[in-house]
Design an enzyme around this catalytic site. Structure first.
Site, PDB file in Angstrom:
ATOM      1  N   ASP A 159       4.223   9.037 -10.705  1.00 34.28           N
ATOM      2  CA  ASP A 159       5.649   9.124 -11.025  1.00 34.28           C
ATOM      3  C   ASP A 159       6.018  10.346 -11.881  1.00 34.28           C
ATOM      4  OD1 ASP A 159       6.148   6.879  -9.551  1.00 34.28           O
ATOM      5  OD2 ASP A 159       6.582   5.565 -11.253  1.00 34.28           O
ATOM      6  N   ASP A 161       0.876  -1.167   0.000  1.00 35.22           N
ATOM      7  CA  ASP A 161       0.000   0.000   0.000  1.00 35.22           C
ATOM      8  C   ASP A 161       0.909   1.211   0.000  1.00 35.22           C
ATOM      9  OD1 ASP A 161      -2.824   0.691  -0.110  1.00 35.22           O
ATOM     10  OD2 ASP A 161      -2.398   1.870   1.666  1.00 35.22           O
TER      11      ASP A 161
END
Length: 208
Positions: free
Chosen positions: A164, A70
């Site tokens: 990202d 997670d």
């Protein structure tokens, strides 16, 4: 932790990254998606709670050890949001298009909130990763990692996934989505958590 391991994810990018990190230790990874396991509802309010929830659900369903990740992005100026709700910010509402996750939209939400705080807003942020391992008998172990950086706009790069393209780690000028995946694996929040997992589960053992 040897032999077959269920990676409790339906995310192909995450499976590929985790499998690569575990490959040197002789672990045969299979995803929950490949096994047709349902995705449990993530009702936890912390990364640890959600990782354990997913790991135990997969371990029980497959009767195999299971590893769950997670992770999420926390932005200082937003009080740590989106945090544990990182993926939720990418879920399209009915008025936003067909069901599914739109990561560009999610990144845009963060940018919009930061812009609303003024031009001099603090853009420091961090990725957190919790790795939880669960066995069918209920045994569990948890490892936590973190990498700090800066929220960059506009997004750059096509090598990563999730947030990202807007994350520039400290000490670098490229976003996570521009850095070579092998380099990213060495410095990421997931790599930090994996280093702790490897020390705890494998010691120095590795298949060379």
């Amino acid at each position: 932790m040897t032999g077959k391991l269920v990676i409790a994810t339906h995310n192909a990018g995450k499976l590929k990254e985790i499998s690569a990190l575990l490959a040197p230790y002789g672990v045969d990874c299979v995803s929950a998606g490949e096994l047709g396991l349902p995705e449990p509802e993530e009702t936890g309010t912390t990364f640890v709670e959600n990782a354990l929830l997913k790991a135990h659900a997969a371990a029980r369903a497959a009767n195999l050890p299971a590893l769950a990740d997670d992770s999420g992005l926390s932005v200082a100026a937003l009080g740590g949001r989106p945090g544990v709700y990182t993926a939720d910010w990418a879920e399209r509402q009915p008025f936003e298009g067909p069901p599914g996750r739109d990561w560009f939209m999610a990144m845009g939400k963060v940018e919009g909130l930061l812009c609303g705080l003024g031009r001099q807003v603090d853009r420091s942020c961090w990725f957190s990763c919790v790795l939880a391992i669960a066995w069918p008998d209920g045994t569990e172990a948890v490892y936590e990692g973190r990498v700090d950086g800066t929220f960059h706009w506009p997004p750059r790069g096509d090598r990563g996934f999730g947030y990202d393209p807007v994350f520039v780690p400290h000490g670098r000028t490229e976003t996570f989505a521009e850095i070579d995946p092998v380099e990213k694996q060495a410095i990421s929040h997931r790599a930090d958590a994996f280093a702790k997992l490897v020390a705890g589960q494998f010691g120095d053992a590795r298949n060379d």
